[in-house]
Design a protein around this motif. Structure first.
Motif, PDB file in Angstrom:
ATOM      1  N   ASP A 175     -11.406 -21.121   9.169  1.00  0.00           N
ATOM      2  CA  ASP A 175     -11.555 -22.571   9.037  1.00  0.00           C
ATOM      3  C   ASP A 175     -11.188 -23.035   7.626  1.00  0.00           C
ATOM      4  OD1 ASP A 175     -12.542 -25.275   9.679  1.00  0.00           O
ATOM      5  OD2 ASP A 175     -14.256 -24.739   8.420  1.00  0.00           O
ATOM      6  N   LEU A 176     -11.626 -22.294   6.615  1.00  0.00           N
ATOM      7  CA  LEU A 176     -11.325 -22.643   5.230  1.00  0.00           C
ATOM      8  C   LEU A 176      -9.818 -22.571   4.966  1.00  0.00           C
ATOM      9  CD1 LEU A 176     -12.257 -23.367   2.375  1.00  0.00           C
ATOM     10  CD2 LEU A 176     -12.732 -20.924   1.987  1.00  0.00           C
ATOM     11  N   GLU A 177      -9.166 -21.560   5.516  1.00  0.00           N
ATOM     12  CA  GLU A 177      -7.717 -21.415   5.331  1.00  0.00           C
ATOM     13  C   GLU A 177      -6.971 -22.618   5.911  1.00  0.00           C
ATOM     14  OE1 GLU A 177      -5.664 -18.506   4.461  1.00  0.00           O
ATOM     15  OE2 GLU A 177      -7.244 -17.044   4.019  1.00  0.00           O
ATOM     16  N   ILE A 178      -7.398 -23.066   7.083  1.00  0.00           N
ATOM     17  CA  ILE A 178      -6.709 -24.181   7.735  1.00  0.00           C
ATOM     18  C   ILE A 178      -6.987 -25.488   6.988  1.00  0.00           C
ATOM     19  CG2 ILE A 178      -6.528 -25.510   9.882  1.00  0.00           C
ATOM     20  CD1 ILE A 178      -7.187 -22.815  11.345  1.00  0.00           C
ATOM     21  N   ARG A 179      -8.195 -25.652   6.489  1.00  0.00           N
ATOM     22  CA  ARG A 179      -8.490 -26.820   5.652  1.00  0.00           C
ATOM     23  C   ARG A 179      -7.633 -26.792   4.380  1.00  0.00           C
ATOM     24  NH1 ARG A 179     -13.679 -29.394   6.701  1.00  0.00           N
ATOM     25  NH2 ARG A 179     -14.609 -28.459   8.565  1.00  0.00           N
ATOM     26  N   ALA A 180      -7.505 -25.619   3.785  1.00  0.00           N
ATOM     27  CA  ALA A 180      -6.688 -25.475   2.576  1.00  0.00           C
ATOM     28  C   ALA A 180      -5.210 -25.738   2.872  1.00  0.00           C
ATOM     29  CB  ALA A 180      -6.869 -24.074   1.998  1.00  0.00           C
ATOM     30  N   MET A 181      -4.807 -25.482   4.082  1.00  0.00           N
ATOM     31  CA  MET A 181      -3.417 -25.690   4.503  1.00  0.00           C
ATOM     32  C   MET A 181      -3.081 -27.171   4.621  1.00  0.00           C
ATOM     33  SD  MET A 181      -1.762 -24.371   8.116  1.00  0.00           S
ATOM     34  CE  MET A 181      -2.336 -25.695   9.194  1.00  0.00           C
ATOM     35  N   THR A 182      -4.011 -27.970   5.109  1.00  0.00           N
ATOM     36  CA  THR A 182      -3.683 -29.352   5.484  1.00  0.00           C
ATOM     37  C   THR A 182      -4.195 -30.413   4.520  1.00  0.00           C
ATOM     38  OG1 THR A 182      -5.671 -29.427   6.879  1.00  0.00           O
ATOM     39  CG2 THR A 182      -3.601 -28.802   7.948  1.00  0.00           C
ATOM     40  N   ASP A 183      -5.230 -30.116   3.746  1.00  0.00           N
ATOM     41  CA  ASP A 183      -5.839 -31.147   2.910  1.00  0.00           C
ATOM     42  C   ASP A 183      -5.005 -31.381   1.650  1.00  0.00           C
ATOM     43  OD1 ASP A 183      -7.543 -32.700   1.184  1.00  0.00           O
ATOM     44  OD2 ASP A 183      -9.268 -32.004   2.361  1.00  0.00           O
ATOM     45  N   PRO A 184      -4.555 -32.616   1.406  1.00  0.00           N
ATOM     46  CA  PRO A 184      -3.769 -32.892   0.198  1.00  0.00           C
ATOM     47  C   PRO A 184      -4.504 -32.519  -1.089  1.00  0.00           C
ATOM     48  CG  PRO A 184      -3.646 -34.748   1.723  1.00  0.00           C
ATOM     49  CD  PRO A 184      -4.680 -33.818   2.270  1.00  0.00           C
ATOM     50  N   ALA A 185      -5.842 -32.626  -1.074  1.00  0.00           N
ATOM     51  CA  ALA A 185      -6.625 -32.347  -2.278  1.00  0.00           C
ATOM     52  C   ALA A 185      -6.638 -30.868  -2.645  1.00  0.00           C
ATOM     53  CB  ALA A 185      -8.058 -32.843  -2.094  1.00  0.00           C
ATOM     54  N   ILE A 212     -22.606 -16.319  -6.655  1.00  0.00           N
ATOM     55  CA  ILE A 212     -21.261 -16.820  -6.388  1.00  0.00           C
ATOM     56  C   ILE A 212     -21.357 -18.226  -5.797  1.00  0.00           C
ATOM     57  CG2 ILE A 212     -19.050 -16.328  -5.258  1.00  0.00           C
ATOM     58  CD1 ILE A 212     -20.174 -13.419  -4.830  1.00  0.00           C
ATOM     59  N   SER A 213     -20.629 -19.164  -6.366  1.00  0.00           N
ATOM     60  CA  SER A 213     -20.712 -20.560  -5.934  1.00  0.00           C
ATOM     61  C   SER A 213     -19.615 -20.896  -4.915  1.00  0.00           C
ATOM     62  CB  SER A 213     -20.553 -21.483  -7.143  1.00  0.00           C
ATOM     63  OG  SER A 213     -20.455 -22.833  -6.719  1.00  0.00           O
ATOM     64  N   ASN A 214     -20.024 -21.597  -3.846  1.00  0.00           N
ATOM     65  CA  ASN A 214     -19.050 -22.132  -2.885  1.00  0.00           C
ATOM     66  C   ASN A 214     -18.996 -23.660  -2.950  1.00  0.00           C
ATOM     67  OD1 ASN A 214     -21.374 -23.014  -1.633  1.00  0.00           O
ATOM     68  ND2 ASN A 214     -21.141 -21.769   0.207  1.00  0.00           N
ATOM     69  N   GLU A 215     -19.517 -24.207  -4.034  1.00  0.00           N
ATOM     70  CA  GLU A 215     -19.640 -25.664  -4.160  1.00  0.00           C
ATOM     71  C   GLU A 215     -18.290 -26.372  -4.049  1.00  0.00           C
ATOM     72  OE1 GLU A 215     -19.503 -29.503  -6.034  1.00  0.00           O
ATOM     73  OE2 GLU A 215     -18.652 -27.702  -6.942  1.00  0.00           O
ATOM     74  N   LYS A 216     -17.245 -25.773  -4.629  1.00  0.00           N
ATOM     75  CA  LYS A 216     -15.943 -26.441  -4.641  1.00  0.00           C
ATOM     76  C   LYS A 216     -15.372 -26.585  -3.232  1.00  0.00           C
ATOM     77  CE  LYS A 216     -11.329 -26.115  -6.722  1.00  0.00           C
ATOM     78  NZ  LYS A 216     -10.458 -25.340  -7.642  1.00  0.00           N
ATOM     79  N   ALA A 217     -15.434 -25.521  -2.435  1.00  0.00           N
ATOM     80  CA  ALA A 217     -14.900 -25.591  -1.076  1.00  0.00           C
ATOM     81  C   ALA A 217     -15.659 -26.617  -0.239  1.00  0.00           C
ATOM     82  CB  ALA A 217     -14.962 -24.218  -0.414  1.00  0.00           C
ATOM     83  N   LYS A 218     -16.964 -26.709  -0.439  1.00  0.00           N
ATOM     84  CA  LYS A 218     -17.756 -27.685   0.318  1.00  0.00           C
ATOM     85  C   LYS A 218     -17.456 -29.109  -0.142  1.00  0.00           C
ATOM     86  CE  LYS A 218     -21.838 -25.793  -0.391  1.00  0.00           C
ATOM     87  NZ  LYS A 218     -23.293 -25.526  -0.241  1.00  0.00           N
ATOM     88  N   ARG A 219     -17.340 -29.280  -1.455  1.00  0.00           N
ATOM     89  CA  ARG A 219     -17.133 -30.634  -1.999  1.00  0.00           C
ATOM     90  C   ARG A 219     -15.722 -31.146  -1.729  1.00  0.00           C
ATOM     91  NH1 ARG A 219     -14.841 -31.363  -6.776  1.00  0.00           N
ATOM     92  NH2 ARG A 219     -15.465 -29.279  -7.470  1.00  0.00           N
ATOM     93  N   VAL A 220     -14.713 -30.327  -1.968  1.00  0.00           N
ATOM     94  CA  VAL A 220     -13.323 -30.791  -1.865  1.00  0.00           C
ATOM     95  C   VAL A 220     -12.832 -30.789  -0.419  1.00  0.00           C
ATOM     96  CG1 VAL A 220     -10.934 -30.335  -2.581  1.00  0.00           C
ATOM     97  CG2 VAL A 220     -12.815 -30.012  -4.213  1.00  0.00           C
ATOM     98  N   LEU A 221     -13.209 -29.768   0.343  1.00  0.00           N
ATOM     99  CA  LEU A 221     -12.649 -29.593   1.690  1.00  0.00           C
ATOM    100  C   LEU A 221     -13.639 -29.863   2.813  1.00  0.00           C
ATOM    101  CD1 LEU A 221     -10.539 -26.353   1.077  1.00  0.00           C
ATOM    102  CD2 LEU A 221      -9.806 -28.742   0.913  1.00  0.00           C
TER     103      LEU A 221
END
Length: 347
Positions: A236-246, A314-323
């Motif tokens: 799911d994270l990979e696909i969000r990273a693929m499509t999200d302009p941010a 280990i922080s996952n804050e960025k993936a949650k906040r941006v994506l």
């Protein structure tokens, strides 16, 4: 904006644990999907594995033969693709005889995929790196690791060959994008230990922790803790990273919320959730001196020696906040791993 069916995505390493889960989610979302395997002899087997896992739209999936160590096949595989998810990478159970056996294929493979993608006019490449490129070689620390951190390869703390290979490959990819990438976009996902449902015999090395806990092959647990994440959430994270302009030009650590989990904690999770199947699970931690002694004879154990006694935050804050990413709990991923190992008669 193009519809998913009109958007072609290449997933390298489609026979692998993460790659196969990404393909399942891409097909479910309606994308036209390609994947690479080193030999097309594996196509029927991989298709059957995906079908058994509930794949939809199999007619939208095609296979290409391409090897990370060779140029042949990559231009054909990427032609007409909007996105490339580069997942394929070696992760051995045992240490290689020479670290270059890992470093060179990882680095050159990443650059080979990037060059082919640029030549084909691909919009964005999502590179699956690893927490191995983030959290190794550091002195002990209390603060959480974030995407700003890089593994330290020339410090006082030794870094094993796999972790070194992932760091060198990711840095090479960022350097290439900066100097030669042109309009090609790069995003990197850095997973921690990947658990979750296996689809067949191809699964991540992290799964061995659950397998060994259940099959009674280890008398106790080394004092090792690691970040944990479910393979479905990484897909799911990979696909969000693929499509999200941010996501353009960013790294994202893929880990569950909270602290890392010890191997003894994993055994406890299994005993609580699946008591009848976990009777052989270890109940104690092994002293470090004994793990060092065993590692003298077992190179797979030697790989974890630098981790003894460490429990990284280990922080996952960025993936949650941006994506907008929302991972499952560690418990869910561990139990799903165990259930799938029994389902596929691996245990």
């Amino acid at each position: 904006m193009a519809t998913p069916a009109a958007t072609t995505v290449l997933v390298t390493g489609g026979s692998g644990f993460i790659g196969s889960h990404i393909i399942l989610q891409l097909l479910a979302a309606g994308y036209t999907v390609r994947t690479t395997v080193r030999s097309l002899k594996r196509e029927a087997e991989v298709r059957q594995t995906l079908k058994d896992a509930g794949a939809v739209g199999d007619d939208r999936l095609s296979f290409f033969a391409a090897d990370l160590t060779k140029d042949e096949g990559w231009s054909e595989a990427v032609a007409g693709c909007t996105y490339v998810l580069h997942v394929a990478s070696p992760f051995p159970l045992a240490l290689p005889k020479h670290e270059d056996d890992l470093i060179i294929p990882a680095r050159e493979g990443a650059l080979r995929v990037l060059r082919a993608s640029k030549d084909a006019g691909v919009k964005r490449v999502v590179l699956t790196s690893s927490f191995a490129a983030v959290g190794y070689g550091h002195p002990a620390r209390e603060t959480p690791f974030t995407e700003e951190d890089w593994s330290i390869l020339d410090g006082k703390v030794p870094v094993p060959p796999y972790q070194k290979s992932k760091t060198i490959a990711e840095k090479a990819a960022w350097d290439w994008i900066k100097s030669d990438g042109g309009s090609l976009e790069l995003v990197v996902v850095n997973p921690v230990g990947v658990f979750g449902p296996v689809l067949g015999k191809d699964y991540s090395t992290s799964i061995e922790i659950v397998k060994k806990a259940l099959d009674g092959s280890v008398p106790g647990c080394p004092k090792v803790s690691l970040g944990a994440v479910d393979v479905r959430d990484i897909a799911d994270l990979e696909i969000r990273a693929m499509t999200d302009p941010a996501a353009k030009g960013e790294r994202f650590i893929g880990t569950n919320d909270g602290a890392s989990v010890s191997i003894l904690d994993i055994a406890k999770i299994l005993r609580k959730a699946r008591p009848d199947q976990s009777k052989k699970a270890p109940t104690r931690e092994l002293p470090n001196w004994l793990v060092h002694a065993v590692a003298f004879f077992d190179s797979s154990i030697r790989q974890i020696l630098p981790e003894l006694g460490h429990a990284p935050q280990i922080s996952n804050e960025k993936a949650k906040r941006v994506l907008g990413w929302k991972p499952r709990s560690t418990e869910d991923g561990i139990v799903a791993t165990a259930d799938s190992l029994f389902q596929h008669k691996i245990l």
